[in-house]
Design a protein around this motif. Structure first.
Motif, PDB file in Angstrom:
ATOM      1  N   TRP A 247       3.890   3.680  -7.763  1.00 24.48           N
ATOM      2  CA  TRP A 247       4.176   5.004  -7.399  1.00 24.48           C
ATOM      3  C   TRP A 247       5.569   5.152  -7.548  1.00 24.48           C
ATOM      4  O   TRP A 247       6.010   6.147  -7.660  1.00 24.48           O
ATOM      5  CB  TRP A 247       3.791   4.985  -5.801  1.00 24.48           C
ATOM      6  N   ARG A 248       6.580   4.077  -7.779  1.00 27.48           N
ATOM      7  CA  ARG A 248       7.648   4.241  -8.115  1.00 27.48           C
ATOM      8  C   ARG A 248       7.755   4.879  -9.472  1.00 27.48           C
ATOM      9  O   ARG A 248       8.487   5.979  -9.944  1.00 27.48           O
ATOM     10  CB  ARG A 248       8.758   3.111  -8.115  1.00 27.48           C
ATOM     11  N   GLY A 249       6.875   4.213 -10.351  1.00 27.17           N
ATOM     12  CA  GLY A 249       6.832   4.623 -11.864  1.00 27.17           C
ATOM     13  C   GLY A 249       6.401   6.196 -12.041  1.00 27.17           C
ATOM     14  O   GLY A 249       6.936   6.847 -12.732  1.00 27.17           O
ATOM     15  N   ARG A 250       5.394   6.494 -10.996  1.00 23.74           N
ATOM     16  CA  ARG A 250       4.702   7.948 -11.036  1.00 23.74           C
ATOM     17  C   ARG A 250       5.842   8.764 -10.619  1.00 23.74           C
ATOM     18  O   ARG A 250       6.161   9.807 -11.393  1.00 23.74           O
ATOM     19  CB  ARG A 250       3.660   7.897 -10.285  1.00 23.74           C
ATOM     20  N   ALA A 251       6.694   8.555  -9.616  1.00 18.22           N
ATOM     21  CA  ALA A 251       7.529   9.217  -9.216  1.00 18.22           C
ATOM     22  C   ALA A 251       8.799   9.542 -10.107  1.00 18.22           C
ATOM     23  O   ALA A 251       9.109  10.775 -10.207  1.00 18.22           O
ATOM     24  CB  ALA A 251       8.146   8.792  -8.015  1.00 18.22           C
ATOM     25  N   ALA A 252       9.325   8.401 -11.304  1.00 17.10           N
ATOM     26  CA  ALA A 252      10.195   8.758 -11.965  1.00 17.10           C
ATOM     27  C   ALA A 252       9.772   9.353 -13.147  1.00 17.10           C
ATOM     28  O   ALA A 252      10.615  10.150 -13.825  1.00 17.10           O
ATOM     29  CB  ALA A 252      10.631   7.263 -12.467  1.00 17.10           C
ATOM     30  N   ALA A 253       8.399   9.332 -13.499  1.00 18.79           N
ATOM     31  CA  ALA A 253       7.922  10.367 -14.447  1.00 18.79           C
ATOM     32  C   ALA A 253       7.738  11.681 -14.415  1.00 18.79           C
ATOM     33  O   ALA A 253       7.649  12.354 -15.212  1.00 18.79           O
ATOM     34  CB  ALA A 253       6.696   9.545 -14.960  1.00 18.79           C
ATOM     35  N   ASP A 254       7.411  11.839 -13.068  1.00 18.54           N
ATOM     36  CA  ASP A 254       6.942  13.362 -12.533  1.00 18.54           C
ATOM     37  C   ASP A 254       8.245  14.237 -12.874  1.00 18.54           C
ATOM     38  O   ASP A 254       9.538  13.915 -12.436  1.00 18.54           O
ATOM     39  CB  ASP A 254       6.540  13.354 -11.231  1.00 18.54           C
ATOM     40  N   PRO A 255       7.948  15.311 -13.259  1.00 14.01           N
ATOM     41  CA  PRO A 255       9.379  16.149 -13.396  1.00 14.01           C
ATOM     42  C   PRO A 255       9.721  16.816 -11.923  1.00 14.01           C
ATOM     43  O   PRO A 255       9.052  16.955 -10.878  1.00 14.01           O
ATOM     44  CB  PRO A 255       8.692  17.555 -14.113  1.00 14.01           C
TER      45      PRO A 255
ATOM     46  N   ALA B 125       6.641   4.938   1.241  1.00 11.18           N
ATOM     47  CA  ALA B 125       5.605   4.404   2.457  1.00 11.18           C
ATOM     48  C   ALA B 125       5.222   3.019   2.354  1.00 11.18           C
ATOM     49  O   ALA B 125       5.325   2.129   3.263  1.00 11.18           O
ATOM     50  CB  ALA B 125       4.606   5.280   2.664  1.00 11.18           C
ATOM     51  N   TYR B 126       5.071   2.760   1.055  1.00 14.75           N
ATOM     52  CA  TYR B 126       4.677   1.236   0.694  1.00 14.75           C
ATOM     53  C   TYR B 126       5.757   0.278   0.744  1.00 14.75           C
ATOM     54  O   TYR B 126       5.982  -0.737   1.277  1.00 14.75           O
ATOM     55  CB  TYR B 126       4.146   1.277  -0.925  1.00 14.75           C
ATOM     56  N   GLU B 127       7.160   0.931   0.734  1.00 13.55           N
ATOM     57  CA  GLU B 127       8.340  -0.068   0.602  1.00 13.55           C
ATOM     58  C   GLU B 127       8.517  -0.126   2.047  1.00 13.55           C
ATOM     59  O   GLU B 127       9.049  -1.109   2.513  1.00 13.55           O
ATOM     60  CB  GLU B 127       9.752   1.159   0.086  1.00 13.55           C
ATOM     61  N   GLU B 128       8.384   0.836   2.975  1.00 13.12           N
ATOM     62  CA  GLU B 128       8.414   0.463   4.620  1.00 13.12           C
ATOM     63  C   GLU B 128       7.439  -0.445   4.992  1.00 13.12           C
ATOM     64  O   GLU B 128       7.634  -1.415   5.968  1.00 13.12           O
ATOM     65  CB  GLU B 128       8.372   1.882   5.190  1.00 13.12           C
ATOM     66  N   LEU B 129       6.253  -0.376   4.466  1.00 15.66           N
ATOM     67  CA  LEU B 129       5.152  -1.275   4.582  1.00 15.66           C
ATOM     68  C   LEU B 129       5.179  -2.506   4.298  1.00 15.66           C
ATOM     69  O   LEU B 129       5.121  -3.488   4.919  1.00 15.66           O
ATOM     70  CB  LEU B 129       3.784  -0.414   4.055  1.00 15.66           C
ATOM     71  N   LEU B 130       5.782  -2.890   2.941  1.00 12.98           N
ATOM     72  CA  LEU B 130       6.184  -4.064   2.507  1.00 12.98           C
ATOM     73  C   LEU B 130       7.221  -4.886   3.440  1.00 12.98           C
ATOM     74  O   LEU B 130       7.048  -6.056   3.683  1.00 12.98           O
ATOM     75  CB  LEU B 130       6.966  -3.869   1.122  1.00 12.98           C
ATOM     76  N   ALA B 131       7.978  -4.237   3.958  1.00  9.65           N
ATOM     77  CA  ALA B 131       8.923  -4.808   4.968  1.00  9.65           C
ATOM     78  C   ALA B 131       8.344  -5.499   5.880  1.00  9.65           C
ATOM     79  O   ALA B 131       8.634  -6.733   6.399  1.00  9.65           O
ATOM     80  CB  ALA B 131      10.177  -3.888   5.377  1.00  9.65           C
ATOM     81  N   ASP B 132       7.240  -4.619   6.527  1.00 11.86           N
ATOM     82  CA  ASP B 132       6.707  -5.486   7.770  1.00 11.86           C
ATOM     83  C   ASP B 132       5.685  -6.533   7.363  1.00 11.86           C
ATOM     84  O   ASP B 132       5.497  -7.355   7.892  1.00 11.86           O
ATOM     85  CB  ASP B 132       5.880  -4.227   8.558  1.00 11.86           C
ATOM     86  N   MET B 133       5.009  -6.207   6.126  1.00 14.37           N
ATOM     87  CA  MET B 133       4.104  -7.081   5.525  1.00 14.37           C
ATOM     88  C   MET B 133       4.839  -8.588   5.349  1.00 14.37           C
ATOM     89  O   MET B 133       4.351  -9.534   5.573  1.00 14.37           O
ATOM     90  CB  MET B 133       3.549  -6.737   4.278  1.00 14.37           C
ATOM     91  N   PHE B 134       5.948  -8.602   4.722  1.00 17.92           N
ATOM     92  CA  PHE B 134       6.635  -9.788   4.489  1.00 17.92           C
ATOM     93  C   PHE B 134       6.901 -10.499   5.789  1.00 17.92           C
ATOM     94  O   PHE B 134       6.936 -11.738   5.947  1.00 17.92           O
ATOM     95  CB  PHE B 134       8.258  -9.277   3.947  1.00 17.92           C
TER      96      PHE B 134
ATOM     97  N   ALA C  22      -2.503  12.502  -3.210  1.00 12.36           N
ATOM     98  CA  ALA C  22      -2.363  14.108  -2.780  1.00 12.36           C
ATOM     99  C   ALA C  22      -1.169  14.364  -3.823  1.00 12.36           C
ATOM    100  O   ALA C  22      -0.812  15.600  -3.618  1.00 12.36           O
ATOM    101  CB  ALA C  22      -2.097  14.249  -1.450  1.00 12.36           C
ATOM    102  N   GLY C  23      -0.492  13.762  -4.625  1.00 11.51           N
ATOM    103  CA  GLY C  23       0.475  14.229  -5.398  1.00 11.51           C
ATOM    104  C   GLY C  23       1.925  13.948  -5.162  1.00 11.51           C
ATOM    105  O   GLY C  23       2.926  14.088  -5.648  1.00 11.51           O
ATOM    106  N   ASP C  24       2.008  13.153  -3.963  1.00  8.77           N
ATOM    107  CA  ASP C  24       3.479  12.824  -3.364  1.00  8.77           C
ATOM    108  C   ASP C  24       3.486  11.560  -3.904  1.00  8.77           C
ATOM    109  O   ASP C  24       3.570  10.520  -2.878  1.00  8.77           O
ATOM    110  CB  ASP C  24       3.638  12.858  -1.686  1.00  8.77           C
ATOM    111  N   ALA C  25       4.168  11.410  -5.137  1.00 10.96           N
ATOM    112  CA  ALA C  25       4.402   9.868  -5.485  1.00 10.96           C
ATOM    113  C   ALA C  25       5.494   9.231  -4.943  1.00 10.96           C
ATOM    114  O   ALA C  25       5.489   8.182  -4.601  1.00 10.96           O
ATOM    115  CB  ALA C  25       4.383   9.958  -7.103  1.00 10.96           C
ATOM    116  N   ALA C  26       6.740   9.958  -4.689  1.00  5.01           N
ATOM    117  CA  ALA C  26       7.997   9.424  -3.991  1.00  5.01           C
ATOM    118  C   ALA C  26       7.543   9.116  -2.610  1.00  5.01           C
ATOM    119  O   ALA C  26       8.138   8.233  -2.088  1.00  5.01           O
ATOM    120  CB  ALA C  26       8.785  10.688  -4.208  1.00  5.01           C
ATOM    121  N   GLY C  27       6.912   9.998  -1.945  1.00  6.66           N
ATOM    122  CA  GLY C  27       6.483   9.755  -0.784  1.00  6.66           C
ATOM    123  C   GLY C  27       5.463   8.410  -0.347  1.00  6.66           C
ATOM    124  O   GLY C  27       5.870   7.518   0.539  1.00  6.66           O
TER     125      GLY C  27
END
Length: 304
Positions: A295-303, A266-275, A257-262
């Protein structure tokens, strides 16, 4: 029950303890000891330890061949289990070959209408789809569904599962509209037969949401996914793999939906539980890590 509640590692540990007791009390060749080895291999696969599971199933098959013979139902079941984990470990072609051989033997030993024979046809169709023969898989699933309706009836869980598989394969083949219509019909049927809170009903909702997203209704898919997450949290709990899978899908929709940072967050929070729940070496954990990095890369590249 521990494993089906989402604690695959706990189930594996419990079966490890039980196996020691079975070997000491009943002996290594007792049917219950052999069955416990199969259960242990199954939950190791669910943990993501596919190679250990594959080796355990191969050893179990050898012992069941020796103790029970090639035509015993438990021996045939071990062949099915080994074929499944072979495919999950990446050897889809080998899985197809193994299921083809197993189907021939189950037809000979059990007959064409036995539930195990029908299940083998289902597995074979699935792995044919995995090797790229989607049209062949669809045709085989349509034929299987006709036989299951005749033998098992429309309300049997295996019949409902085949309808789910057929809808998914039609969607994978590009007919998203047909997949959505089939899932909507199936969801209505499952809600009536199994209940709205049954895991299979919830799984159909997840599949339906996925294809609605593919059809272009990203906003509607996200709302439906959030509703599904609320129900899976209530019914299955926060640590169940299906609940984690819903969070994974929601994070993906957020990114799309265009929210790369979000999405990255969300994946970062999910990863903590998956670990914590699945472990760092589980394939799904690795996939989530890759998505977070993307998505971190996309967020960093987005203006900004």
């Amino acid at each position: 029950m521990r494993g089906y509640a989402g604690d695959a590692a706990g189930a594996a540990a419990a079966f490890e303890e039980l196996l020691v007791e079975c070997q000491n009390v009943l002996g290594p060749d007792h049917p219950r000891t052999l069955a416990t080895r199969g259960n242990l291999a199954f939950w190791r696969a669910k943990m993501g330890d596919l190679e250990t599971s594959r080796s355990a199933y191969a050893d179990l098959l050898a012992d069941r061949l020796r103790v029970l013979g090639p035509d015993h139902r438990d021996t045939l079941n071990s062949r099915s289990d080994l074929a499944a984990v072979q495919g999950e470990a990446g050897d889809s072609v080998g899985a197809v070959s193994a299921y083809e051989q197993l189907l021939a033997d189950r037809l000979r030993v059990l007959g064409p209408d036995h539930p195990d024979t029908l299940a083998t046809r289902s597995n074979l169709a699935g792995w044919r789809g995995e090797v790229g023969d989607l049209q062949g898989a669809i045709a085989a699933t349509e034929e299987l569904l006709a036989d299951q309706l005749r033998v098992l009836g429309p309300d049997h869980p295996d019949t409902l599962a085949t309808r789910n598989n057929l809808a998914g394969r039609r969607g994978q083949a590009g007919d998203v509209a047909a997949a959505i219509a089939a899932y909507e019909d199936l969801l209505d049927h499952q809600s009536r037969v199994l209940g709205a809170d049954h895991p299979s009903t919830l799984a159909t909702r997840a599949n339906l949401v996925g294809f609605r997203g593919e059809s272009g209704d990203a906003s509607g898919a996200r709302i439906a996914q959030m509703d599904l997450l609320a129900d899976r949290l209530r019914i299955l709990g926060a640590d169940h793999p299906d609940t984690l899978a819903t969070r994974y899908a929601l994070a993906a929709l957020q990114g799309q939906a265009g929210d790369a940072a979000g999405a990255a967050s969300a994946y970062e929070e999910l990863l903590a539980d998956m670990f914590r729940v699945l472990g760092p070496l589980h394939p799904v954990t690795f996939d989530a890590f890759c998505e977070m990095q993307y998505w971190r890369g996309r967020a960093a590249a987005d203006p900004q």
